[in-house]
Design a protein around this motif. Structure first.
Motif, PDB file in Angstrom:
ATOM      1  N   GLY A 138       0.822  -1.202   0.000  1.00  0.00           N
ATOM      2  CA  GLY A 138       0.000   0.000   0.000  1.00  0.00           C
ATOM      3  C   GLY A 138       0.854   1.249   0.000  1.00  0.00           C
ATOM      4  O   GLY A 138       1.938   1.276  -0.583  1.00  0.00           O
ATOM      5  N   TYR A 139       0.381   2.281   0.698  1.00  0.00           N
ATOM      6  CA  TYR A 139       1.051   3.576   0.704  1.00  0.00           C
ATOM      7  C   TYR A 139       1.470   3.951   2.118  1.00  0.00           C
ATOM      8  O   TYR A 139       0.701   3.836   3.065  1.00  0.00           O
ATOM      9  N   ILE A 140       2.708   4.438   2.240  1.00  0.00           N
ATOM     10  CA  ILE A 140       3.259   4.853   3.526  1.00  0.00           C
ATOM     11  C   ILE A 140       3.476   6.361   3.490  1.00  0.00           C
ATOM     12  O   ILE A 140       4.063   6.878   2.538  1.00  0.00           O
ATOM     13  N   PRO A 141       3.021   7.082   4.522  1.00  0.00           N
ATOM     14  CA  PRO A 141       3.247   8.531   4.540  1.00  0.00           C
ATOM     15  C   PRO A 141       4.733   8.843   4.722  1.00  0.00           C
ATOM     16  O   PRO A 141       5.415   8.187   5.509  1.00  0.00           O
ATOM     17  N   THR A 142       5.222   9.842   3.969  1.00  0.00           N
ATOM     18  CA  THR A 142       6.623  10.259   4.107  1.00  0.00           C
ATOM     19  C   THR A 142       6.730  11.676   4.635  1.00  0.00           C
ATOM     20  O   THR A 142       7.806  12.255   4.636  1.00  0.00           O
ATOM     21  N   TYR A 143       5.622  12.223   5.081  1.00  0.00           N
ATOM     22  CA  TYR A 143       5.620  13.592   5.591  1.00  0.00           C
ATOM     23  C   TYR A 143       5.514  13.590   7.108  1.00  0.00           C
ATOM     24  O   TYR A 143       5.150  12.598   7.724  1.00  0.00           O
ATOM     25  N   LEU A 152      -6.513  18.794   8.580  1.00  0.00           N
ATOM     26  CA  LEU A 152      -6.964  18.371   7.245  1.00  0.00           C
ATOM     27  C   LEU A 152      -7.594  16.979   7.313  1.00  0.00           C
ATOM     28  O   LEU A 152      -8.660  16.744   6.716  1.00  0.00           O
ATOM     29  N   HIS A 153      -6.967  16.067   8.045  1.00  0.00           N
ATOM     30  CA  HIS A 153      -7.528  14.713   8.182  1.00  0.00           C
ATOM     31  C   HIS A 153      -8.871  14.760   8.886  1.00  0.00           C
ATOM     32  O   HIS A 153      -9.805  14.058   8.500  1.00  0.00           O
ATOM     33  N   THR A 160      -4.092   9.721   6.458  1.00  0.00           N
ATOM     34  CA  THR A 160      -3.035   9.160   5.603  1.00  0.00           C
ATOM     35  C   THR A 160      -1.702   9.156   6.333  1.00  0.00           C
ATOM     36  O   THR A 160      -0.679   8.874   5.735  1.00  0.00           O
ATOM     37  N   ASP A 161      -1.736   9.450   7.640  1.00  0.00           N
ATOM     38  CA  ASP A 161      -0.473   9.673   8.337  1.00  0.00           C
ATOM     39  C   ASP A 161      -0.120   8.657   9.415  1.00  0.00           C
ATOM     40  O   ASP A 161       0.989   8.658   9.913  1.00  0.00           O
ATOM     41  N   MET A 170      -6.873   3.434  -0.733  1.00  0.00           N
ATOM     42  CA  MET A 170      -6.400   4.657  -1.392  1.00  0.00           C
ATOM     43  C   MET A 170      -7.266   4.968  -2.617  1.00  0.00           C
ATOM     44  O   MET A 170      -7.608   6.122  -2.869  1.00  0.00           O
ATOM     45  N   LYS A 171      -7.634   3.943  -3.368  1.00  0.00           N
ATOM     46  CA  LYS A 171      -8.513   4.153  -4.525  1.00  0.00           C
ATOM     47  C   LYS A 171      -9.859   4.719  -4.073  1.00  0.00           C
ATOM     48  O   LYS A 171     -10.428   5.583  -4.729  1.00  0.00           O
TER      49      LYS A 171
END
Length: 179
Positions: A138-143, A152-153, A160-161, A170-171
């Motif tokens: 999947g996707y990992i936050p980099t921020y 925002l969340h 997303t964090d 994510m889709k």
């Protein structure tokens, strides 16, 4: 030459004697008539406009002038609307449409965030909110999380964090943004 706000406009200078001869010394006095005339307008702000409408409408527009000026500042600096290196009318219109839509999205974000964050902080944070696609997972936050990312969340109802976001999820999030 006296300018509009130059204090010298209140001073009379006499360069001749009572006999009409050129004086060696200049005599300066305050022109009380000019002072009294301008005192009538103390506390008032004069507006000259070509807008058609009632006085109340013109006053409302004038009071919101700072917002209009701020909008142009945001377009020039944050949205980088200038300089424009396009010549064809269609491309110029496309460029300014993109800038206008960016401004619209920013203003909507600003309202949803209760105007608690500056334009530059919102834009900078959005630019830095990146995720890394981790193959098969999947996707990992980099921020880095901040008060703004948390808000925002909160406002948009997804995070997303804090965890790896599956590709399927994510889709779904991306589909929500297109509504």
């Amino acid at each position: 030459k006296k300018r509009t706000n130059d204090p010298a406009r209140f001073i009379d200078s006499i360069h001749v004697t009572s006999d009409g001869e050129v004086a060696e010394k200049v005599s300066h006095t305050l022109d009380q008539s000019v002072i009294q005339e301008e005192a009538k307008y103390d506390g008032f702000y004069g507006v000259c406009t070509n807008l058609e409408g009632s006085v109340e409408e013109v006053v409302q527009i004038t009071q919101r002038r700072w917002q209009i000026e701020e909008t142009f500042r945001i377009l020039k600096s944050e949205m980088r609307a200038r300089p424009v290196f396009v010549r064809k009318d269609q491309r110029i219109k496309a460029h300014f449409l993109t800038c206008f839509l960016s401004l619209l999205v920013y203003r909507i974000l600003e309202k949803k965030l209760d105007e608690a964050f500056s334009c530059s902080s919102i834009i900078q944070t959005l630019r830095e909110m990146r995720v890394l696609e981790y193959a098969g997972e999947g996707y990992i936050p980099t921020y880095t999380r901040t008060d703004l990312t948390d808000r925002l969340h909160e406002v948009f109802g997804f995070r997303t964090d804090t965890e790896i976001i599956e590709q399927k999820r994510m889709k779904k999030i991306l589909k929500q943004t297109k509504k």
